[in-house]
Design an enzyme around this catalytic site. Structure first.
Site, PDB file in Angstrom:
ATOM      1  N   ARG A  60      -6.230 -64.688  36.980  1.00  0.00           N
ATOM      2  CA  ARG A  60      -6.837 -65.401  35.856  1.00  0.00           C
ATOM      3  C   ARG A  60      -7.850 -66.374  36.455  1.00  0.00           C
ATOM      4  O   ARG A  60      -7.522 -67.131  37.367  1.00  0.00           O
ATOM      5  CB  ARG A  60      -5.744 -66.161  35.097  1.00  0.00           C
ATOM      6  N   GLU A  68     -10.574 -64.099  23.141  1.00  0.00           N
ATOM      7  CA  GLU A  68      -9.481 -63.118  23.138  1.00  0.00           C
ATOM      8  C   GLU A  68      -9.919 -61.831  22.456  1.00  0.00           C
ATOM      9  O   GLU A  68     -10.874 -61.822  21.667  1.00  0.00           O
ATOM     10  CB  GLU A  68      -8.274 -63.688  22.381  1.00  0.00           C
ATOM     11  N   ARG A 102       0.545 -64.473  36.618  1.00  0.00           N
ATOM     12  CA  ARG A 102      -0.747 -64.135  37.213  1.00  0.00           C
ATOM     13  C   ARG A 102      -1.165 -65.218  38.203  1.00  0.00           C
ATOM     14  O   ARG A 102      -0.852 -66.393  38.024  1.00  0.00           O
ATOM     15  CB  ARG A 102      -1.832 -64.029  36.140  1.00  0.00           C
TER      16      ARG A 102
END
Length: 186
Positions: A60, A68, A102
């Protein structure tokens, strides 16, 4: 005549070893490690997958939040990140992990930071919940003033606000034995 040292007194080698071990134990551990790899997938405008040797690392981009899926500018943000990074060698400077596991990091292609590029083109917001980086805020402000990218919309909705109004359905866990429903075709 030299006085004999007491039996409890450590010799110089032991003292040096003890001091070295203490210094190592008290030194702050590095918060993260940098690595290089090749981008093999781009999920959206702020998330990509980097192949580091034999492992794929989901990364990320630190400090930014891109639209999104289903939100205005989402496809353009992802497309721009694909054009900048897909199948390219990158350097990842790790900053930690997020709640999804992540890696969070600054990612650079040929020395150019991908998060900064997304901000400069008006394809992401500075994620002020996690970053107060003045340079990144300046890039966002410049894109807003020039009405680049998502700033051409009269009232763009930040992704964190959009997520509050569009919660994701819970995913079944592999341990539950449930499988996601696949619509029938026919």
């Amino acid at each position: 005549m030299r006085r004999a040292r007491p039996l409890w007194w450590p010799d110089a080698r032991f003292a040096a070893a003890l001091a070295f071990a203490a210094a190592g134990a008290l030194a702050p551990a590095p918060a993260s490690a940098d690595f290089t790899g090749r981008v093999v997938a781009v999920a959206d405008g702020d998330t990509l997958t980097v192949r580091d040797g034999a492992r794929d690392v989901h990364v990320r981009l630190w400090g930014i939040d891109a639209p999104e899926r289903g939100q205005s500018w989402s496809k353009r943000s992802r497309t721009a990140l694909v054009a900048r990074a897909m199948h390219r060698d990158v350097r990842v400077s790790e900053r930690g992990r997020d709640s999804f596991g992540r890696t969070i990091g600054r990612v650079a292609v040929d020395g150019a930071d991908l998060g900064d590029a997304q901000l400069a083109d008006g394809l992401a917001w500075v994620y002020r919940r996690y970053s107060d980086d003045r340079a990144m805020i300046g890039l966002e402000d410049a894109a807003r003033a020039a009405r680049r990218g998502l700033w051409s919309d009269p009232a763009p909705v930040p992704p964190w606000v959009w997520r509050e109004n569009h919660p994701r359905p819970p995913r079944p866990s592999p341990a539950s034995g449930q499988r996601p429903r696949v619509p029938a075709t026919g």
